[in-house]
Scaffold this motif. Structure first.
Motif, PDB file in Angstrom:
ATOM      1  N   VAL A 185       0.926  -1.231  -0.076  1.00 10.41           N
ATOM      2  CA  VAL A 185       0.066  -0.028   0.166  1.00 10.41           C
ATOM      3  C   VAL A 185       0.934   1.320  -0.019  1.00 10.41           C
ATOM      4  N   VAL A 186       0.434   2.106  -0.956  1.00 15.54           N
ATOM      5  CA  VAL A 186       1.233   3.671  -0.765  1.00 15.54           C
ATOM      6  C   VAL A 186       0.087   4.481  -0.525  1.00 15.54           C
ATOM      7  N   TYR A 187       0.385   5.265   0.744  1.00 18.83           N
ATOM      8  CA  TYR A 187      -0.567   6.156   1.165  1.00 18.83           C
ATOM      9  C   TYR A 187      -0.379   7.701   0.548  1.00 18.83           C
ATOM     10  N   ILE A 188      -1.306   8.041  -0.115  1.00 16.30           N
ATOM     11  CA  ILE A 188      -1.217   9.477  -0.510  1.00 16.30           C
ATOM     12  C   ILE A 188      -2.357  10.264  -0.049  1.00 16.30           C
ATOM     13  N   ASN A 189      -1.602  11.448   0.434  1.00  9.52           N
ATOM     14  CA  ASN A 189      -2.657  12.344   1.111  1.00  9.52           C
ATOM     15  C   ASN A 189      -2.248  13.781  -0.010  1.00  9.52           C
ATOM     16  N   THR A 190      -3.079  14.790   0.397  1.00  7.71           N
ATOM     17  CA  THR A 190      -3.046  16.024  -0.766  1.00  7.71           C
ATOM     18  C   THR A 190      -1.517  16.791  -0.744  1.00  7.71           C
ATOM     19  N   ASN A 249      -6.099   9.205   1.106  1.00  9.05           N
ATOM     20  CA  ASN A 249      -6.721   9.958   2.419  1.00  9.05           C
ATOM     21  C   ASN A 249      -7.762  10.923   2.127  1.00  9.05           C
ATOM     22  N   VAL A 250      -8.900  10.753   2.413  1.00  6.32           N
ATOM     23  CA  VAL A 250     -10.079  11.791   2.153  1.00  6.32           C
ATOM     24  C   VAL A 250     -10.003  12.693   3.717  1.00  6.32           C
ATOM     25  N   ASP A 251      -9.449  13.640   3.852  1.00  5.19           N
ATOM     26  CA  ASP A 251      -9.153  14.469   5.058  1.00  5.19           C
ATOM     27  C   ASP A 251     -10.400  15.364   5.073  1.00  5.19           C
TER      28      ASP A 251
END
Length: 99
Positions: free
Chosen positions: A4-9, A54-56
């Motif tokens: 899993v690669v975790y992507i935020n804004t 990530n839907v922050d």
């Protein structure tokens, strides 16, 4: 979890401890989806790969929309035929969307 690669804004996390700025998106996704060099921080060709977005709630929906479109553009430019899927995360609730 190297699958899993975790992507935020504003950032990307690989293998739970490698942090990259969002402008490294193309190179991180290229390694994550293709991993020609056999880097142990990324999944092997036979492993299922996940892109977690990530839907922050503290961000505007437009920020998440722009991020999602950017990810799709990068994945399309890589032209990966590998087995991968998207996960959208928010406050521990995970919904898996299969491609």
């Amino acid at each position: 979890m190297k699958e899993v690669v975790y992507i935020n804004t504003d950032s990307i996390t690989v293998n739970n401890d490698l942090k990259y700025p969002i402008d490294s998106l193309n190179s991180v996704l290229r390694y994550h989806l293709l991993n020609f060099n056999g880097d142990n921080n990324y999944p092997l060709g036979t492993e299922r790969k996940w892109i977690s977005i990530n839907v922050d709630e503290s961000k505007k929906i437009d920020d998440t929309k722009i991020l999602l479109l950017k990810i799709i553009d990068e994945v399309n430019s890589i032209e990966s035929n590998g087995d991968f899927g998207f996960m959208f995360e928010n406050s521990g609730l995970i919904e898996v969307v299969e491609e």
